[in-house]
Design a protein around this motif. Structure first.
Motif, short mmCIF file in Angstrom:
data_model
loop_
_atom_site.label_atom_id
_atom_site.label_comp_id
_atom_site.label_asym_id
_atom_site.label_seq_id
_atom_site.Cartn_x
_atom_site.Cartn_y
_atom_site.Cartn_z
N GLN A 49 84.85 -57.53 136.87
CA GLN A 49 85.55 -58.52 137.69
C GLN A 49 84.76 -58.72 138.98
O GLN A 49 84.30 -57.77 139.58
CB GLN A 49 86.96 -58.06 138.04
CG GLN A 49 86.98 -56.76 138.79
CD GLN A 49 88.39 -56.34 139.15
OE1 GLN A 49 88.98 -55.55 138.46
NE2 GLN A 49 88.89 -56.89 140.23
N SER A 50 84.61 -59.99 139.35
CA SER A 50 83.85 -60.31 140.56
C SER A 50 84.53 -61.47 141.26
O SER A 50 84.93 -62.44 140.62
CB SER A 50 82.42 -60.75 140.20
OG SER A 50 81.70 -59.67 139.68
N ASP A 66 77.09 -61.55 140.90
CA ASP A 66 76.39 -60.32 140.49
C ASP A 66 76.35 -60.26 138.96
O ASP A 66 76.49 -59.20 138.37
CB ASP A 66 77.07 -59.07 141.08
CG ASP A 66 78.54 -58.93 140.65
OD1 ASP A 66 79.11 -59.91 140.13
OD2 ASP A 66 79.11 -57.84 140.84
N HIS A 112 78.30 -57.81 128.68
CA HIS A 112 77.88 -57.93 127.28
C HIS A 112 76.61 -57.14 126.98
O HIS A 112 76.34 -56.84 125.83
CB HIS A 112 77.73 -59.40 126.88
CG HIS A 112 76.54 -60.09 127.49
ND1 HIS A 112 76.33 -60.17 128.84
CD2 HIS A 112 75.50 -60.74 126.90
CE1 HIS A 112 75.22 -60.86 129.07
NE2 HIS A 112 74.69 -61.21 127.91
N THR A 123 76.36 -64.13 130.69
CA THR A 123 77.59 -63.31 130.72
C THR A 123 78.79 -64.11 130.20
O THR A 123 79.07 -65.20 130.70
CB THR A 123 77.87 -62.83 132.16
OG1 THR A 123 76.83 -61.94 132.56
CG2 THR A 123 79.20 -62.12 132.27
N GLN A 160 77.44 -55.48 143.65
CA GLN A 160 78.74 -56.17 143.75
C GLN A 160 78.49 -57.62 144.15
O GLN A 160 77.41 -57.94 144.65
CB GLN A 160 79.66 -55.48 144.78
CG GLN A 160 80.28 -54.18 144.31
CD GLN A 160 81.12 -54.31 143.06
OE1 GLN A 160 81.65 -55.38 142.73
NE2 GLN A 160 81.23 -53.22 142.30
N ARG A 168 83.14 -48.77 139.52
CA ARG A 168 83.01 -50.12 138.97
C ARG A 168 81.84 -50.15 138.00
O ARG A 168 81.20 -51.19 137.81
CB ARG A 168 82.81 -51.13 140.11
CG ARG A 168 83.91 -51.09 141.17
CD ARG A 168 85.18 -51.78 140.72
NE ARG A 168 85.07 -53.20 140.86
CZ ARG A 168 85.52 -53.90 141.90
NH1 ARG A 168 86.17 -53.29 142.87
NH2 ARG A 168 85.36 -55.19 141.95
#
Ligand code: SAM
Length: 241
Positions: free
Chosen positions: A112-113, A131, A74, A136, A35, A102
């Motif tokens: 989502q971060s 993370d 991805h 990305t 996370q 998650r």
């Protein structure tokens, strides 16, 4: 009053496009924390694409300390949706519903971060505590709103606290290597390695035999380590990839 019947549209795909891509310290999935915020020294830059790269789209964001990133996993996209997954958090051997985790393998592959916004320039956001894998694709950025996004009394009995940390030690030569590569990169490389390895990236089902060596790439260096004891990591070398 009678409710009007719900009209459900036929299932059809919606199309979304990245607004930018992350250049991250993490060059492979292994050893990325599970996370955000677990490794504050994990840094990267979100580079925005046109038309979002001219400063207008981020005007006001200088008043914000943290942002939510919505992004695509991805390197974990799959054609067939999974209903159940095995979260590493539960040792990798318990199946739970995909929506209670998650996990990266999920319908639509959206992650989502919440990450720290360290610096802002037109078209570029410097981030830490990430993370995210290098490359990305990011779909959206939203400001963190403390009064709404931090929920008093919230609980999650599957993941109620941050993972337990293990001890990270260094061979003297590896620490010297990490210091000098950190200076060259102008990055807190020693801290990054310590914070990520302390999360114990090893798959939970794997016995960490001392003779087995592990490795991961951070920035442009390959880091190798082993477990002299099950709850202790020793960093063996930090060399340019
Ligand atoms: N904070 C996000 C969330 O909750 O949606 C991600 C959580 S996910 C459990 C974190 C893991 O995703 C990392 O440990 C890394 O291995 C993996 N990961 C990060 N970026 C990725 C990407 N672009 N494609 C595939 N996997 C990725």
């Amino acid at each position: 009053m009678a409710a009007s019947p719900l009209s459900i549209p036929p299932l059809m795909p919606y199309s979304v496009s990245p607004i930018g891509f992350v250049r991250s310290c993490f060059k492979e999935k292994f050893a990325i924390p599970r996370q955000p915020q677990l490794a504050p020294a994990a840094r990267g830059v979100l580079e925005l694409l046109a038309p979002f790269d001219n400063g207008e789209a981020v005007h006001g964001l200088e008043q914000v300390s943290h942002v939510w990133l919505l992004f695509l996993f991805h390197q974990a996209l799959e054609d067939k949706p999974r209903l159940k997954v095995r979260p590493p958090r539960l040792g990798g051997n318990q199946l739970v519903g995909v929506f209670s985790t998650r996990a990266t393998h999920r319908p639509n592959g959206i992650g989502q971060s919440v990450v720290k916004l360290d610096k802002l320039e037109p078209g570029k956001l410097w981030l830490s505590g990430i993370d995210l894998l290098d490359g990305t694709p990011v779909l959206d950025i939203k400001p963190y709103v403390p009064y709404a996004d931090s929920v008093a009394g919230a609980y999650n009995r599957i993941a109620d606290s941050a993972p337990e940390l293990i001890t990270v030690e260094w061979q003297a030569q590896a620490l010297n290597q990490a210091h000098s590569h950190g200076l060259r990169l102008a990055e807190p490389l020693v801290e990054l390695i310590e914070q990520c390895l302390a999360q114990d990236p090893r798959p939970a089902y794997q016995q960490p035999l001392p003779e087995r060596h592990y490795g991961a790439r951070f920035w442009d260096v390959d880091v190798r380590w082993h477990y002299p004891e099950p709850a202790k990591i020793c960093v063996l070398e930090v060399v340019v990839a």
